[in-house]
Scaffold this motif. Sequence first.
Motif, PDB file in Angstrom:
ATOM      1  N   GLY A 224      11.256  10.024   2.559  1.00  0.00           N
ATOM      2  CA  GLY A 224      11.899  11.244   2.096  1.00  0.00           C
ATOM      3  C   GLY A 224      10.913  12.342   1.754  1.00  0.00           C
ATOM      4  N   GLN A 225       9.716  11.960   1.327  1.00  0.00           N
ATOM      5  CA  GLN A 225       8.750  12.972   0.901  1.00  0.00           C
ATOM      6  C   GLN A 225       7.820  13.413   2.018  1.00  0.00           C
ATOM      7  OE1 GLN A 225       6.823  12.362  -2.887  1.00  0.00           O
ATOM      8  NE2 GLN A 225       8.506  11.111  -3.602  1.00  0.00           N
ATOM      9  N   ASP A 226       7.416  12.510   2.872  1.00  0.00           N
ATOM     10  CA  ASP A 226       6.481  12.886   3.934  1.00  0.00           C
ATOM     11  C   ASP A 226       6.513  11.838   5.055  1.00  0.00           C
ATOM     12  OD1 ASP A 226       4.371  13.618   5.552  1.00  0.00           O
ATOM     13  OD2 ASP A 226       3.099  14.245   3.899  1.00  0.00           O
ATOM     14  N   PRO A 227       7.382  12.051   6.045  1.00  0.00           N
ATOM     15  CA  PRO A 227       7.512  11.041   7.111  1.00  0.00           C
ATOM     16  C   PRO A 227       6.202  10.811   7.866  1.00  0.00           C
ATOM     17  CG  PRO A 227       9.163  12.788   7.355  1.00  0.00           C
ATOM     18  CD  PRO A 227       8.291  13.176   6.211  1.00  0.00           C
ATOM     19  N   MET A 228       5.420  11.882   8.065  1.00  0.00           N
ATOM     20  CA  MET A 228       4.183  11.709   8.844  1.00  0.00           C
ATOM     21  C   MET A 228       3.182  10.844   8.095  1.00  0.00           C
ATOM     22  SD  MET A 228       1.112  13.983   9.963  1.00  0.00           S
ATOM     23  CE  MET A 228       1.560  15.369  10.984  1.00  0.00           C
ATOM     24  N   LEU A 229       3.051  11.105   6.794  1.00  0.00           N
ATOM     25  CA  LEU A 229       2.142  10.299   5.980  1.00  0.00           C
ATOM     26  C   LEU A 229       2.630   8.846   5.938  1.00  0.00           C
ATOM     27  CD1 LEU A 229      -0.323  10.243   4.204  1.00  0.00           C
ATOM     28  CD2 LEU A 229       1.067  10.986   2.284  1.00  0.00           C
ATOM     29  N   THR A 230       3.942   8.666   5.938  1.00  0.00           N
ATOM     30  CA  THR A 230       4.497   7.311   5.941  1.00  0.00           C
ATOM     31  C   THR A 230       4.090   6.569   7.212  1.00  0.00           C
ATOM     32  OG1 THR A 230       6.379   8.214   4.742  1.00  0.00           O
ATOM     33  CG2 THR A 230       6.627   6.003   5.616  1.00  0.00           C
ATOM     34  N   ARG A 231       4.113   7.285   8.344  1.00  0.00           N
ATOM     35  CA  ARG A 231       3.682   6.645   9.597  1.00  0.00           C
ATOM     36  C   ARG A 231       2.212   6.276   9.542  1.00  0.00           C
ATOM     37  NH1 ARG A 231       7.733   9.879  12.161  1.00  0.00           N
ATOM     38  NH2 ARG A 231       6.410  11.707  12.118  1.00  0.00           N
ATOM     39  N   VAL A 232       1.411   7.159   8.940  1.00  0.00           N
ATOM     40  CA  VAL A 232      -0.013   6.867   8.817  1.00  0.00           C
ATOM     41  C   VAL A 232      -0.240   5.613   7.962  1.00  0.00           C
ATOM     42  CG1 VAL A 232      -2.176   7.764   7.849  1.00  0.00           C
ATOM     43  CG2 VAL A 232      -0.747   9.239   9.251  1.00  0.00           C
TER      44      VAL A 232
ATOM     45  N   ILE B  50      -0.206   2.420  -4.890  1.00  0.00           N
ATOM     46  CA  ILE B  50       0.547   1.221  -4.511  1.00  0.00           C
ATOM     47  C   ILE B  50       1.209   1.422  -3.142  1.00  0.00           C
ATOM     48  CG2 ILE B  50       2.523  -0.219  -5.134  1.00  0.00           C
ATOM     49  CD1 ILE B  50       1.686   0.212  -8.070  1.00  0.00           C
ATOM     50  N   SER B  51       1.635   2.655  -2.870  1.00  0.00           N
ATOM     51  CA  SER B  51       2.301   2.917  -1.586  1.00  0.00           C
ATOM     52  C   SER B  51       1.385   2.583  -0.413  1.00  0.00           C
ATOM     53  CB  SER B  51       2.745   4.381  -1.509  1.00  0.00           C
ATOM     54  OG  SER B  51       1.657   5.223  -1.196  1.00  0.00           O
ATOM     55  N   ALA B  52       0.075   2.710  -0.610  1.00  0.00           N
ATOM     56  CA  ALA B  52      -0.851   2.370   0.464  1.00  0.00           C
ATOM     57  C   ALA B  52      -0.977   0.864   0.627  1.00  0.00           C
ATOM     58  CB  ALA B  52      -2.219   2.981   0.191  1.00  0.00           C
ATOM     59  N   MET B  53      -0.603   0.126  -0.416  1.00  0.00           N
ATOM     60  CA  MET B  53      -0.739  -1.332  -0.334  1.00  0.00           C
ATOM     61  C   MET B  53       0.528  -2.009   0.158  1.00  0.00           C
ATOM     62  SD  MET B  53      -3.057  -2.471  -3.563  1.00  0.00           S
ATOM     63  CE  MET B  53      -2.535  -1.347  -4.820  1.00  0.00           C
TER      64      MET B  53
ATOM     65  N   LEU C  26      -9.091   3.437  -0.380  1.00  0.00           N
ATOM     66  CA  LEU C  26      -9.640   2.187  -0.922  1.00  0.00           C
ATOM     67  C   LEU C  26      -8.541   1.133  -1.079  1.00  0.00           C
ATOM     68  CD1 LEU C  26     -12.067   3.564  -3.644  1.00  0.00           C
ATOM     69  CD2 LEU C  26     -12.682   2.563  -1.453  1.00  0.00           C
ATOM     70  N   ALA C  27      -7.364   1.576  -1.492  1.00  0.00           N
ATOM     71  CA  ALA C  27      -6.261   0.629  -1.678  1.00  0.00           C
ATOM     72  C   ALA C  27      -5.836   0.033  -0.338  1.00  0.00           C
ATOM     73  CB  ALA C  27      -5.074   1.325  -2.329  1.00  0.00           C
ATOM     74  N   ARG C  28      -5.886   0.850   0.671  1.00  0.00           N
ATOM     75  CA  ARG C  28      -5.458   0.418   2.000  1.00  0.00           C
ATOM     76  C   ARG C  28      -6.489  -0.527   2.615  1.00  0.00           C
ATOM     77  NH1 ARG C  28      -0.990   0.293   4.999  1.00  0.00           N
ATOM     78  NH2 ARG C  28      -1.482   0.331   7.199  1.00  0.00           N
ATOM     79  N   ASP C  29      -7.773  -0.325   2.247  1.00  0.00           N
ATOM     80  CA  ASP C  29      -8.871  -1.157   2.729  1.00  0.00           C
ATOM     81  C   ASP C  29      -8.917  -1.265   4.254  1.00  0.00           C
ATOM     82  OD1 ASP C  29     -11.090  -2.699   2.587  1.00  0.00           O
ATOM     83  OD2 ASP C  29     -10.038  -4.560   2.115  1.00  0.00           O
ATOM     84  N   PRO C  30      -9.031  -0.129   4.951  1.00  0.00           N
ATOM     85  CA  PRO C  30      -8.997  -0.176   6.416  1.00  0.00           C
ATOM     86  C   PRO C  30     -10.360  -0.497   7.015  1.00  0.00           C
ATOM     87  CG  PRO C  30      -9.140   2.081   5.679  1.00  0.00           C
ATOM     88  CD  PRO C  30      -9.222   1.231   4.448  1.00  0.00           C
ATOM     89  N   LYS C  31     -10.358  -0.830   8.310  1.00  0.00           N
ATOM     90  CA  LYS C  31     -11.624  -1.057   9.022  1.00  0.00           C
ATOM     91  C   LYS C  31     -12.257   0.271   9.409  1.00  0.00           C
ATOM     92  CE  LYS C  31      -9.978  -3.484  12.377  1.00  0.00           C
ATOM     93  NZ  LYS C  31      -9.843  -4.161  13.644  1.00  0.00           N
ATOM     94  N   VAL C  32     -11.393   1.202   9.822  1.00  0.00           N
ATOM     95  CA  VAL C  32     -11.858   2.498  10.303  1.00  0.00           C
ATOM     96  C   VAL C  32     -11.229   3.598   9.455  1.00  0.00           C
ATOM     97  CG1 VAL C  32     -11.966   4.046  12.290  1.00  0.00           C
ATOM     98  CG2 VAL C  32     -11.923   1.572  12.649  1.00  0.00           C
ATOM     99  N   ILE C  33     -12.051   4.534   9.000  1.00  0.00           N
ATOM    100  CA  ILE C  33     -11.514   5.650   8.211  1.00  0.00           C
ATOM    101  C   ILE C  33     -11.862   6.956   8.896  1.00  0.00           C
ATOM    102  CG2 ILE C  33     -11.415   6.735   5.940  1.00  0.00           C
ATOM    103  CD1 ILE C  33     -12.715   4.164   4.845  1.00  0.00           C
ATOM    104  N   LEU C  34     -10.870   7.812   9.051  1.00  0.00           N
ATOM    105  CA  LEU C  34     -11.099   9.133   9.620  1.00  0.00           C
ATOM    106  C   LEU C  34     -10.897  10.156   8.503  1.00  0.00           C
ATOM    107  CD1 LEU C  34      -8.769   8.547  12.722  1.00  0.00           C
ATOM    108  CD2 LEU C  34     -11.215   8.088  12.600  1.00  0.00           C
TER     109      LEU C  34
END
Lengths: 301, 247
Positions: A172-180, B98-101, B161-169
């Motif tokens: 709801g807040q940012d679909p593109m960021l959600t895809r990322v 948390i959303s990134a995790m 950092l929360a997502r802990d990816p292999k590649v960061i852009l």
Amino acid sequence: MLNDYLLTVISNIGMISLLAISAYILLITGEISFGQQAYFGISAYSGAIATTLWGWPFWVSLLFGSLLAGIAAGLVSALTVRISGLYFSISTLAFSEMVRLFLLKFSYQKEIDGELLGPNGAEGFGGIRWIFDNNISVFQYTLLIYLILFLVIICLFFIERSGLGMIFRMIGQDPMLTRVHGINPVNYKVFAAVLAGFIAGLGGMLYAHSFTFIEPQIFNVMLGVHSLAYGLIGGLGTVFGPLIGVALDIGLLESIRVIHGYRMIVFGGLVAIMLILMPRGILDEKRVYRLRLALRNWLHV
Amino acid sequence: MFELIKICKSFGNLRVLKSISIKIKSGIVTGLIGPNGSGKTSLVNIMSGIYPIDSGQILLDGNDISGAKSYQISRLGVFRTFQHIRIFERMTVIENIISAMISHESFSFYGFLAQVRNPEDPKVNIAQNILEIMEMENDSNLFAGDLSLPKRRRLEIARVLARDPKVILFDEPAGGMTPKETESLAHLINKNVAPGRTCLVIEHKMDLIAKVCEELCVINHGEKIAQGDPSVVFNQPEVIEAYLGKV
């Protein structure tokens, strides 16, 4: 003691709350639907046909009508999920009007106990007598409505605090960021639409059996606009938000006779003022969060 | 290794990337610089799957990911930040982290209904540790939309950092920062973000590039004009020409 008029108002609040919650689910996933009244109507008709013409048990009919509404919502959503914003809103409006126009032409009547019953186009669908046949009082039926509303609220309360609820709000807040973040919004949006359609369906089926008479005109776009506005007034931070909106509108504006005639003027003004002062309603995300923190502290003390 | 092979991308008649090929080495920080409009952000948008490519090939560790959607690329361990900061403004700082995790988890039914905002959830602990690294531990209950610009940038990195990816852009991670803030960002990248990861940093601020990058790639008009050790690249005549014009 509660008189029948007050009970009707209270049961009305309960049923319309289900429709408002349905619109609210889509609002938190970032879409404005002008078409939730269609699912309310689909379930009202199909649920009432099931009990009245086919003699199905009430609970089976309730599930049948709501599932049909959910499936219809899922199909519409699968077609429209890739469009958003204004285009999405227009397509939901178009679908709901299609349903209403179909109901205006829809006739399916059967003779039950020497009486011709069933939907008959613009003349509507009367004689939905399950309540009378089973000797259910207004009070008992109101309890039934609130039992279902309570179950829906419990489910949504848990969904909102779960990962699924967070994903709904992310989309709801940012679909593109959600895809990322590795989430494909499409599946979740269709799921939200099915859930919303099902909940609107619960309300519609209950509505038909409460009023014993339904007609296509009930399910016009104004019902959908109201159900949207309930969430916007009451707040989009919690499932209790839309309930506040419904209680304000139906509990105060529609039911108090002195202001009844001015309902639409007052309601329209209220929506406009709220959108300026509190764009996400009374119980918006921030206030809900503060209340939750306060509640948590209070419980720990 | 992230490998771009002969990537072309046009918007209408505007050819943004003209058959560009770049290899991004694993485990180090590569800087990507170039004048405004040279195609840097388009390149990152293509690498993160936000724009589809017209032609060419993208390889991630030897696997062809050309045509993959952004959520699919993200699941392969690629994460990015945005030049114009994107955060969930109507969520608190800790919810943003948390959303990134939560998106990490494979979604079992239980995963769906697991209480993400329960204080006893281990994710909350991890998020709090990350906030301490970012020196934002006092902001965890603030709404992200109320944060100042440097703190929003920090929140984006906290999410990385929360997502802990292999590649960061990174797309201009120091945009809008003061020199002091840029320096602390460089320190943070060197200490907490870069080790063990492959990073690509787009940046105009050369002090950040100089501090964090082991390799530098320069593009101009949608073509690569130089790549290699920063000290060597800066002295190449094509690079000087792109930045300062012809003598």
